[in-house]
Structure formats: structure tokens, C-alpha cells
Design a protein around this motif. Structure first.
Motif, PDB file in Angstrom:
ATOM      1  N   ARG B  91       0.812  -1.222   0.000  1.00 34.07           N
ATOM      2  CA  ARG B  91       0.000   0.000   0.000  1.00 34.07           C
ATOM      3  C   ARG B  91       0.846   1.273   0.000  1.00 34.07           C
ATOM      4  O   ARG B  91       0.338   2.341  -0.316  1.00 34.07           O
ATOM      5  CB  ARG B  91      -0.991  -0.022   1.162  1.00 34.07           C
ATOM      6  CG  ARG B  91      -0.404   0.283   2.485  1.00 34.07           C
ATOM      7  CD  ARG B  91      -1.361   0.182   3.639  1.00 34.07           C
ATOM      8  NE  ARG B  91      -0.564   0.302   4.851  1.00 34.07           N
ATOM      9  CZ  ARG B  91      -0.201   1.465   5.389  1.00 34.07           C
ATOM     10  NH1 ARG B  91      -0.608   2.590   4.865  1.00 34.07           N
ATOM     11  NH2 ARG B  91       0.567   1.504   6.458  1.00 34.07           N
ATOM     12  N   LEU B  92       2.120   1.168   0.310  1.00 37.74           N
ATOM     13  CA  LEU B  92       2.966   2.360   0.309  1.00 37.74           C
ATOM     14  C   LEU B  92       3.786   2.504  -0.975  1.00 37.74           C
ATOM     15  O   LEU B  92       4.538   3.449  -1.132  1.00 37.74           O
ATOM     16  CB  LEU B  92       3.916   2.349   1.511  1.00 37.74           C
ATOM     17  CG  LEU B  92       3.258   2.449   2.881  1.00 37.74           C
ATOM     18  CD1 LEU B  92       4.294   2.258   3.977  1.00 37.74           C
ATOM     19  CD2 LEU B  92       2.549   3.783   3.064  1.00 37.74           C
ATOM     20  N   LEU B  93       3.626   1.537  -1.880  1.00 38.49           N
ATOM     21  CA  LEU B  93       4.356   1.639  -3.138  1.00 38.49           C
ATOM     22  C   LEU B  93       3.671   2.653  -4.039  1.00 38.49           C
ATOM     23  O   LEU B  93       2.485   2.938  -3.887  1.00 38.49           O
ATOM     24  CB  LEU B  93       4.394   0.273  -3.844  1.00 38.49           C
ATOM     25  CG  LEU B  93       5.237  -0.800  -3.174  1.00 38.49           C
ATOM     26  CD1 LEU B  93       4.956  -2.144  -3.823  1.00 38.49           C
ATOM     27  CD2 LEU B  93       6.718  -0.467  -3.256  1.00 38.49           C
ATOM     28  N   TYR B  94       4.421   3.179  -4.986  1.00 42.02           N
ATOM     29  CA  TYR B  94       3.855   4.160  -5.905  1.00 42.02           C
ATOM     30  C   TYR B  94       2.926   3.465  -6.901  1.00 42.02           C
ATOM     31  O   TYR B  94       3.248   2.410  -7.435  1.00 42.02           O
ATOM     32  CB  TYR B  94       4.982   4.856  -6.667  1.00 42.02           C
ATOM     33  CG  TYR B  94       4.495   5.844  -7.681  1.00 42.02           C
ATOM     34  CD1 TYR B  94       3.857   7.019  -7.290  1.00 42.02           C
ATOM     35  CD2 TYR B  94       4.669   5.604  -9.047  1.00 42.02           C
ATOM     36  CE1 TYR B  94       3.405   7.925  -8.224  1.00 42.02           C
ATOM     37  CE2 TYR B  94       4.217   6.515  -9.987  1.00 42.02           C
ATOM     38  CZ  TYR B  94       3.585   7.673  -9.569  1.00 42.02           C
ATOM     39  OH  TYR B  94       3.139   8.567 -10.497  1.00 42.02           O
ATOM     40  N   LYS B  95       1.744   4.080  -7.069  1.00 42.45           N
ATOM     41  CA  LYS B  95       0.810   3.496  -8.030  1.00 42.45           C
ATOM     42  C   LYS B  95       0.815   4.314  -9.304  1.00 42.45           C
ATOM     43  O   LYS B  95       0.673   5.527  -9.278  1.00 42.45           O
ATOM     44  CB  LYS B  95      -0.598   3.445  -7.447  1.00 42.45           C
ATOM     45  CG  LYS B  95      -0.665   2.425  -6.352  1.00 42.45           C
ATOM     46  CD  LYS B  95      -2.030   2.247  -5.743  1.00 42.45           C
ATOM     47  CE  LYS B  95      -1.921   1.310  -4.542  1.00 42.45           C
ATOM     48  NZ  LYS B  95      -0.904   1.721  -3.540  1.00 42.45           N
ATOM     49  N   ASP B  96       1.009   3.635 -10.402  1.00 36.13           N
ATOM     50  CA  ASP B  96       0.986   4.304 -11.692  1.00 36.13           C
ATOM     51  C   ASP B  96      -0.387   4.937 -11.890  1.00 36.13           C
ATOM     52  O   ASP B  96      -1.404   4.254 -11.815  1.00 36.13           O
ATOM     53  CB  ASP B  96       1.259   3.270 -12.788  1.00 36.13           C
ATOM     54  CG  ASP B  96       1.492   3.934 -14.112  1.00 36.13           C
ATOM     55  OD1 ASP B  96       0.554   4.619 -14.578  1.00 36.13           O
ATOM     56  OD2 ASP B  96       2.586   3.783 -14.672  1.00 36.13           O
ATOM     57  N   PRO B  97      -0.443   6.271 -12.115  1.00 30.85           N
ATOM     58  CA  PRO B  97      -1.745   6.942 -12.170  1.00 30.85           C
ATOM     59  C   PRO B  97      -2.642   6.425 -13.294  1.00 30.85           C
ATOM     60  O   PRO B  97      -3.865   6.440 -13.158  1.00 30.85           O
ATOM     61  CB  PRO B  97      -1.389   8.418 -12.385  1.00 30.85           C
ATOM     62  CG  PRO B  97       0.058   8.480 -12.643  1.00 30.85           C
ATOM     63  CD  PRO B  97       0.679   7.179 -12.293  1.00 30.85           C
ATOM     64  N   SER B  98      -2.059   5.938 -14.381  1.00 31.31           N
ATOM     65  CA  SER B  98      -2.915   5.497 -15.485  1.00 31.31           C
ATOM     66  C   SER B  98      -3.412   4.072 -15.291  1.00 31.31           C
ATOM     67  O   SER B  98      -4.573   3.764 -15.519  1.00 31.31           O
ATOM     68  CB  SER B  98      -2.184   5.636 -16.811  1.00 31.31           C
ATOM     69  OG  SER B  98      -0.913   5.043 -16.727  1.00 31.31           O
ATOM     70  N   THR B  99      -2.546   3.183 -14.808  1.00 32.94           N
ATOM     71  CA  THR B  99      -2.968   1.786 -14.682  1.00 32.94           C
ATOM     72  C   THR B  99      -3.419   1.419 -13.271  1.00 32.94           C
ATOM     73  O   THR B  99      -3.982   0.362 -13.059  1.00 32.94           O
ATOM     74  CB  THR B  99      -1.822   0.838 -15.077  1.00 32.94           C
ATOM     75  OG1 THR B  99      -0.730   1.084 -14.180  1.00 32.94           O
ATOM     76  CG2 THR B  99      -1.360   1.072 -16.496  1.00 32.94           C
ATOM     77  N   LYS B 100      -3.153   2.313 -12.288  1.00 32.53           N
ATOM     78  CA  LYS B 100      -3.524   2.071 -10.886  1.00 32.53           C
ATOM     79  C   LYS B 100      -2.810   0.869 -10.277  1.00 32.53           C
ATOM     80  O   LYS B 100      -3.219   0.344  -9.256  1.00 32.53           O
ATOM     81  CB  LYS B 100      -5.046   1.869 -10.719  1.00 32.53           C
ATOM     82  CG  LYS B 100      -5.894   2.994 -11.288  1.00 32.53           C
ATOM     83  CD  LYS B 100      -6.057   4.112 -10.277  1.00 32.53           C
ATOM     84  CE  LYS B 100      -6.930   5.216 -10.830  1.00 32.53           C
ATOM     85  NZ  LYS B 100      -6.329   6.520 -10.821  1.00 32.53           N
ATOM     86  N   THR B 101      -1.767   0.375 -10.953  1.00 36.43           N
ATOM     87  CA  THR B 101      -1.066  -0.758 -10.371  1.00 36.43           C
ATOM     88  C   THR B 101       0.188  -0.280  -9.656  1.00 36.43           C
ATOM     89  O   THR B 101       0.789   0.722 -10.038  1.00 36.43           O
ATOM     90  CB  THR B 101      -0.645  -1.771 -11.461  1.00 36.43           C
ATOM     91  OG1 THR B 101       0.045  -1.050 -12.476  1.00 36.43           O
ATOM     92  CG2 THR B 101      -1.846  -2.475 -12.047  1.00 36.43           C
ATOM     93  N   SER B 102       0.564  -1.004  -8.632  1.00 34.26           N
ATOM     94  CA  SER B 102       1.753  -0.630  -7.861  1.00 34.26           C
ATOM     95  C   SER B 102       3.005  -1.008  -8.626  1.00 34.26           C
ATOM     96  O   SER B 102       3.021  -1.989  -9.364  1.00 34.26           O
ATOM     97  CB  SER B 102       1.780  -1.375  -6.539  1.00 34.26           C
ATOM     98  OG  SER B 102       0.592  -1.167  -5.861  1.00 34.26           O
ATOM     99  N   ILE B 103       4.040  -0.233  -8.407  1.00 30.74           N
ATOM    100  CA  ILE B 103       5.320  -0.571  -9.009  1.00 30.74           C
ATOM    101  C   ILE B 103       6.121  -1.346  -7.975  1.00 30.74           C
ATOM    102  O   ILE B 103       6.455  -0.836  -6.912  1.00 30.74           O
ATOM    103  CB  ILE B 103       6.037   0.705  -9.472  1.00 30.74           C
ATOM    104  CG1 ILE B 103       5.253   1.278 -10.641  1.00 30.74           C
ATOM    105  CG2 ILE B 103       7.476   0.413  -9.856  1.00 30.74           C
ATOM    106  CD1 ILE B 103       5.705   2.604 -11.131  1.00 30.74           C
ATOM    107  N   ILE B 104       6.367  -2.602  -8.281  1.00 27.63           N
ATOM    108  CA  ILE B 104       7.005  -3.487  -7.301  1.00 27.63           C
ATOM    109  C   ILE B 104       8.433  -3.814  -7.706  1.00 27.63           C
ATOM    110  O   ILE B 104       9.331  -3.868  -6.892  1.00 27.63           O
ATOM    111  CB  ILE B 104       6.185  -4.794  -7.149  1.00 27.63           C
ATOM    112  CG1 ILE B 104       4.804  -4.440  -6.600  1.00 27.63           C
ATOM    113  CG2 ILE B 104       6.877  -5.774  -6.210  1.00 27.63           C
ATOM    114  CD1 ILE B 104       3.802  -5.548  -6.640  1.00 27.63           C
ATOM    115  N   GLU B 105       8.627  -4.025  -8.989  1.00 24.75           N
ATOM    116  CA  GLU B 105       9.948  -4.383  -9.492  1.00 24.75           C
ATOM    117  C   GLU B 105      10.961  -3.284  -9.184  1.00 24.75           C
ATOM    118  O   GLU B 105      10.726  -2.123  -9.522  1.00 24.75           O
ATOM    119  CB  GLU B 105       9.885  -4.573 -11.016  1.00 24.75           C
ATOM    120  CG  GLU B 105       9.272  -5.879 -11.451  1.00 24.75           C
ATOM    121  CD  GLU B 105      10.164  -7.054 -11.113  1.00 24.75           C
ATOM    122  OE1 GLU B 105      11.349  -6.983 -11.475  1.00 24.75           O
ATOM    123  OE2 GLU B 105       9.671  -8.003 -10.480  1.00 24.75           O
ATOM    124  N   SER B 106      12.074  -3.652  -8.614  1.00 26.81           N
ATOM    125  CA  SER B 106      13.020  -2.599  -8.253  1.00 26.81           C
ATOM    126  C   SER B 106      13.615  -1.935  -9.483  1.00 26.81           C
ATOM    127  O   SER B 106      14.003  -0.783  -9.445  1.00 26.81           O
ATOM    128  CB  SER B 106      14.104  -3.145  -7.332  1.00 26.81           C
ATOM    129  OG  SER B 106      14.776  -4.195  -7.959  1.00 26.81           O
TER     130      SER B 106
END
Lengths: 131, 597
Positions: B91-106
Motif C-alpha cells: 500500500r505504500l508503493l507508488y501506483k501508476d496513475p494510469s494503470t492504478k497498479t503498484s510498481i514493485i519491481e526494483s
């Protein structure tokens, strides 16, 4: 200096210089050096970069630390001048802002000698052309 | 030696500090100590990450995880989940504003880096006084490639295809300019580098010359190869002594290494560079005036056409480009037109360097891809407005540009959209203003600058700007009348339409754009004689409120002109006829008893 006469000459010089730099950056070698670049554009100098650079040179010398202190151009962090980049052999370079003599001493005591980070690191916030 | 195997980097930029990043750092430290991990994991404060909109930011190294909008309450979860159990706190990862998915991959964690350094690629990395460091970073490879593998036509075409446009402000396609100069017949041609950077607050070109002089030398040689010139001239202002010194050293080294001079890299191409010093006149940034100044004549512009490409320095075909334009050339040749074209927008390719200044937290030299919005520059890279004040306007394009309001914050930075918004790209000065700045006074400041810098050759610029300045001065003095606004507009149009060169044609822009965007502010100056920002001293009055004044005498003691009188422990009084409106009493009063009326 022999003149560069061809692309091959240029590439040869490039390889030579690059391997020299690599030696400097990699550990386990007699030339293994701590490297400090001080941002020395007009604005950096105006904010005291020269004093900072001299302080590093003198203090590291007094403490017997093998270090290479050089100048470079503007790093872009005008709000945090003087700025320096510190590279410990085998590690990623780290940029510090607001490096006056007090901060310089703290960086030497903690980061250079003990390999701890010090508050005030400026994260790299840009991409390069190779990214 | 302490050997930490993990680092928690907590952003200590101004914006993040305001949202309790100090407390976050303390919590992390305490919780690590409770777990006995303080010897293994170090928590430190960093400078600004340039992503303030999503602050406070915590970055974990070495696994490169980037947590955004962290609160002091979140620290426990970060430690327990991420550090102890090795699971990312989704929940603290950045979410891509267009896809709403979190960026997990370093490896995708670099999204916060809004800047791309092309022109500034070597600034702050290499020692500018050492040619070998430049060579180690691909230096002179572009020149070798052109001379060895490409014809002048092919090289010029590559620059045309890249879509590079002049970075001095005008935005003329660079490749096209080269092509025109190349096709003009001439026994002698010249390459000129325009290093006469004159916009107030701009220092892009100086930084490039001071940080990476060889890139300009290399690009000038490439330009010479393309257009058929064997002589390059750098027109640089004498006010840049360090840039001159480093450029001279660099030219000397390039000559020594055979990269300037005769028979460069074993070919029959000759090229050498000389410096010409300017006395720091703004108008000499205009190419015809610059050329006249180099010829030893007065720095006055002449009518175009003929363009310098046809008849320039000493009447010979001359190609004039700006420092930053040149700095883009070597990477374009090394990495190709397609690579360069992939950065930026449809009609504005690549990046632009800006000197970010004014009421902003992270004053600095930045380079962003074209198409970046003003909001990203001001709030992310710039870290927002100083002291938490309200954003009012951003000025681009220097004395030729305009002020854009917060309605334009989402304007992408590119040549055409900035013109459509009523400003211009300019050479790269960007000055941010807050609620305390009076827009009439700002317009007056720029007019004063143009007035000083006008060469005086043509009447509209010489006299028109003077009259414009006088009207603005009258308004800030509280003597303006509503008709003055019409006069300003009408006269501005005349000056724009009838001036000889770009200086006069654009000098009324700061007035027109501020009238357009801040009409109410002008109106209140000329109708009720009030300055809403409280900047125009003649329109201010400092008054002591009797109820709040305790008679502490602090203001009385600090007033430099003895305008304040009153007995101890009874309300004081300001004599308006003596008051010089310095504001010392206002700053000193501890009881908030002094008001600006």
C-alpha cells in the motif's frame, strides 16, 4: 603528447583512460583511492567550494588517507552548494550538499574512515543518456 | 569499521520535512534499536528526491524499494514487513496513475527521476580541465564518426531528422540552419557559438561551458565539417571569467591532441576556434548584433534578411548556434536521430535545461524532457514554494517572455504550447513567484532591464520602452489612472510591431502577459490605489492598532527615521509624513499590532 590521428587512436586513448579510472574505482589494488569531486562552477566557488576542496585535500593528507580530490562542473543543486561527490572504491558514488568545513569533517570521520553514510545525501534525481 | 548491510534513506527535503519526515526517521531508528538491528541497518536523511508531490519518501537500499506518502505511523509496518519478513508493503508503493497498479519491481523504481541529462551529461562528472576524462566519456567520438564514416550531407540530415531546435530561445530547426549555410556558396565560412547569455537569472550556458567545454568544441567542429567552415568563433561575455578560462584550457588541449587544427584525425579537415569577448550587452545575444560586435562594430542589430547563413561575419556565410544547442550534437550523432526523437514531444524533441530560480525550495540547474509540465518542474523538481506560500506565477523566456498563472501549471514545456499560453521557451530562465510578488512591479523590473539594454538604434524600442516604463512607474507610485492600462496595451502593440529586432519585438511581453493574467491586480493599483501583494511601497501605509499596542517601544527604537512616537506602556503612533515604509516596525513588533493598510 602524440596527436590523435584516427578513430582507432581515439578509441585506444579512451580505453587507456577508462581502465585507469576503473583501477581507481575498483578496490584491491595499490592505486585504490577514495575519490572526491567538488562542484566548482562559478556559483559553487562563490558559495565556498574552494575552501571545501582545500579542506578535504589538507585534512585527508594530514590523516594519511589516500584520496584523489578533483574539481568538476555544476551538478545542478544550486540550493545545496557547495556540493561534492564521494566515491569509496567498489561502491556507488554518493553526493552530499551543503558541504562546509564542519560537514566535510563529518564526512571524513564517518563516511571516508568508517564507511557509514552521513545525513544530507542528495539522491540522484535524473536519468543519464545511457539509462 | 561499521558495515551496514542495509540503508533506509528518508527524504529530508523541505517538503518532506514539513510532513514529519524527521519523526519518520526517529521512529525507524527507535524501532530498529528495539529489534537490535541498529548495527546492521543505518537510517539517514537525504536531500530532495525531486518527487515532492508524493512525499515523504523512504527508499530502501540495496533492494531499491521506493515508498511514497509515508506517515510516522507507517514505520512499524515497513520494519516488520519489509525488513523482518522481506515482504514489500504494497500500500505504500507508488501506483501508476494510469494503470492504478503498484510498481514493485526494483528495476522500475526510477519513475521518480523527472530529469534527463543530455546537454548536462558531463557537468558535475568530469573534470572540465582534463580532456582525457571527456574522451573516457565518449568524447570526440562523434567527431571521429562524422569525419570517418559520414559525409557532411549525411551528418546534416541526421541533425535535421533528430528534430533538434535552437535552444537559445527562437527554436529554429538546427539541422535546417546548417543545411542552408552548407548550401550557400562561399570561399570562407564561419561557425559561431553564441555564449552571450543575458537573461536575468539564467546560467545554463555558463554551466555547460564551465562543466563540459569540450562538448561545445567538438560540436562546433562537427558543424564546421557540415557547412564547410574551417574557423569557429565563440562569442562569450567577459563577465564569465571562469568559463573563458576553462574554454581556453580546453581549446589548448584539443589542439595539443590534434582534435583542432590542421588535418584533424588524419583527414584533410581543418578547424580551429578562437574566442571573441562581449562586454555583456543583452542585445548582442541577437545574432546580427553579435556578429557586428565581433567585427568590432557597435553591437546593434540589422535587418534580416540577409540572414547570417548567407551574409554573416565579415560578410561570409555564418552559422550561429547557442551553447546548449551545440551540447546536444555529440550525443545525437553517437546515439542516433531516432534515440533523440524518442525523447520529448511531437514538435519539440529532446530536453531543455532550465535555471530554476525565485521563490522555490530547490533552486537549481535542471534538464527535463520536453513535454514535462510546469507543475512537475515547480512542485516535484523545484520542491514547491518557499515557506509554504501560495504559488502565483512562473516567468519563462526572460525579458522577452511572459508570466504564467496557476491555470497554466499543466502546460507541457515545449516551444509551441508556451507561445500559445502567452509566454515562450526562451533560453531557459525560469523564475517562480509567490503571493508576495506584485505583478506590476515584476513587469516594471523587466522593462527596466530592457530599457538599460536597448541599443537605441530604432525609435519604438528606444522611446517606446521608456514611455512604457514611465507608465508602470506611475502606477506603482500610486499615481496611475484606469486609462493607463489602455495606453500600456496600445503602446505595447506598437513597440512589438515596429521594432527592428527581437529585443524590441518582445520587450512588451512581460507587460502584456501580466495585464492579461493579472488584470485585477493592475486595476486595484489604478482605481483604489492599492497593491494587493503589499509590495509597492508608495501604496502602503503602516498603522499601529491602539488595542494591540502595549507600548513596548521596540518599534520606536528600531525606526531609522524617527517616525514613531509615543509614551512607554501606551499606544504608539506612526507619522506618515516621515515614514519611509522600510517595514522594520512591522517585522519587529511582537504583538502583531502593526498593520499594512
Amino acid at each position: 603528447m602524440t596527436k590523435i590521428k584516427s578513430l582507432a587512436d581515439l578509441k585506444k586513448l579512451k580505453d587507456e583512460v577508462q581502465s585507469k579510472i576503473k583501477l581507481r574505482e575498483k578496490g584491491d589494488h595499490p592505486e585504490n583511492l577514495v575519490q572526491i569531486k567538488v562542484s566548482m562552477a562559478t556559483c559553487g566557488i562563490a558559495s565556498g567550494a574552494k575552501e571545501t576542496m582545500n579542506y578535504f585535500i589538507e585534512t585527508l593528507d594530514n590523516q594519511g588517507v589516500d584520496a584523489l580530490v578533483t574539481q568538476t562542473g555544476c551538478m545542478g543543486y544550486c540550493y545545496a552548494e557547495p556540493t561534492i561527490e564521494l566515491t569509496i572504491p567498489g561502491k556507488e558514488p554518493v553526493i552530499y550538499g551543503f558541504v562546509d568545513k564542519v560537514k566535510a569533517q563529518e564526512i571524513i570521520d564517518k563516511h571516508v574512515i568508517k564507511n557509514e553514510l552521513v545525513d544530507g545525501i542528495i539522491p540522484v534525481n535524473y536519468k543519464t543518456i545511457d539509462d | 569499521m561499521a558495515d551496514y548491510n542495509m540503508h533506509l534513506l528518508v527524504c529530508g527535503g523541505t517538503g518532506c520535512k514539513a510532513s514529519q519526515s524527521e519523526l519518520i526517521k526517529m521512529n525507524l531508528k527507535n524501532q530498529l534499536t528495539e529489534l537490535g538491528l541498529e548495527e546492521d541497518i543505518q537510517v539517514i536523511h537525504t536531500g530532495c528526491f525531486g518527487f515532492c508531490e508524493k512525499g515523504p519518501i523512504v527508499k530502501i537500499q540495496p533492494d531499491n524499494t521506493f515508498y511514497v506518502s509515508v506517515t510516522p505511523e507507517d514505520t512499524k509496518e515497513i520494519i516488520e514487513e519489509h525488513i523482518v519478513k522481506g515482504r514489500k508493503v504494497e500500500r505504500l508503493l507508488y501506483k501508476d496513475p494510469s494503470t492504478k497498479t503498484s510498481i514493485i519491481e526494483s528495476k522500475n523504481m526510477d519513475f521518480y527521476k523527472k530529469q534527463v541529462r543530455i546537454a548536462l551529461r558531463n557537468c558535475g562528472f568530469i573534470n572540465p580541465d582534463n580532456i582525457e576524462e571527456y574522451v573516457a566519456n565518449d568524447g570526440y567520438e562523434a567527431l571521429a564518426k562524422c569525419l570517418g564514416e559520414m559525409t557532411p550531407e549525411e551528418t546534416t540530415k541526421l541533425i535535421i531528422d533528430s528534430g533538434l531546435r535552437g535552444r537559445g530561445g527562437g527554436g529554429f530547426p538546427t539541422g535546417l540552419k546548417w543545411d542552408i549555410t552548407r548550401k550557400v556558396e562561399g570561399d570562407q565560412k564561419y561557425v559561431v557559438c553564441n555564449a552571450d547569455e543575458g537573461d536575468p537569472g539564467a546560467f545554463m550556458d555558463r554551466s555547460i561551458l564551465e562543466g563540459d567545454p569540450h562538448t561545445v568544441i567538438e560540436a562546433m567542429a562537427i558543424c564546421g565539417y557540415c557547412i564547410g567552415a574551417d574557423k569557429g568563433l565563440v562569442y562569450i561575455r567577459a563577465e564569465y571569467p571562469l568559463a573563458i578560462e576553462r574554454l581556453k584550457t580546453a581549446i589548448g588541449q584539443a589542439q595539443e591532441y590534434g582534435l583542432l587544427g590542421e588535418g584533424i584525425l588524419g583527414t584533410d579537415f581543418n578547424f580551429d576556434i578562437e574566442l571573441r569577448y562581449g562586454a555583456g550587452a543583452f542585445v548582442c545575444g541577437e545574432e546580427t548584433a553579435l556578429i557586428h560586435s565581433m567585427e568590432g562594430l557597435r553591437g546593434e542589430p540589422t535587418f534580416k534578411p540577409p540572414f547570417p547563413s548567407v551574409s554573416g561575419y565579415l560578410g561570409k556565410p555564418t552559422n550561429v548556434n547557442n551553447v546548449e544547442t551545440f551540447a546536444n550534437i555529440p550525443p545525437i550523432i553517437n546515439k542516433g536521430a531516432e534515440w533523440f526523437g524518442s525523447i520529448g514531444t511531437e514538435n519539440s524533441k529532446g530536453t531543455k535545461v532550465f535555471a530554476l530560480a525565485g521563490k522555490i525550495n530547490n533552486v537549481g540547474l535542471i534538464e527535463v524532457p520536453m513535454g514535462t509540465t510546469l507543475r512537475e518542474v515547480v512542485y516535484d523538481i523545484g520542491g514547491g514554494i518557499k515557506d509554504g506560500k501560495e504559488f502565483k506565477a512562473v516567468q519563462t523566456g526572460g525579458p522577452s517572455g511572459g508570466c504564467l498563472t496557476k491555470d497554466f501549471l499543466d502546460t507541457p514545456i515545449e516551444y509551441d504550447s508556451l507561445i500559445a499560453a502567452g509566454s515562450m521557451m526562451g533560453s531557459g530562465g525560469m523564475i517562480v513567484m509567490d503571493e508576495d510578488d506584485c505583478m506590476v512591479a515584476i513587469a516594471k523590473f523587466y522593462l527596466e532591464f530592457t530599457l538599460d539594454e536597448s541599443c537605441g538604434k530604432c525609435t519604438p524600442c528606444r522611446i517606446g520602452n521608456k514611455r512604457l516604463y514611465e507608465i508602470l512607474d506611475k502606477i506603482t507610485e500610486g499615481k496611475g489612472e484606469p486609462e493607463d492600462l489602455d495606453r500600456l496595451r496600445a503602446l505595447s502593440d506598437v513597440v512589438k510591431d515596429t521594432s527592428l529586432c527581437g529585443l524590441g519585438q518582445s520587450s512588451p511581453n512581460p507587460i502584456l502577459s501580466t495585464i492579461e493574467n493579472f488584470f485585477g491586480e493592475y486595476e486595484s493599483h489604478v482605481t483604489i490605489q492599492k497593491c494587493p501583494a503589499g509590495q509597492c511601497k508608495s501604496l502602503l501605509q503602516y498603522i499601529i492598532e491602539d488595542e494591540k499596542c502595549t507600548g513596548c517601544t521596540l518599534c520606536f527604537r528600531h525606526c531609522p527615521v524617527g517616525a514613531i512616537s509615543g509614551e512607554k506602556r501606551s499606544p504608539h503612533f506612526i507619522d506618515q509624513s516621515l515614514c519611509i515604509k522600510c517595514g522594520v516596525c512591522y517585522q519587529k513588533c511582537k504583538f502583531d499590532a502593526i498593520k499594512i493598510a
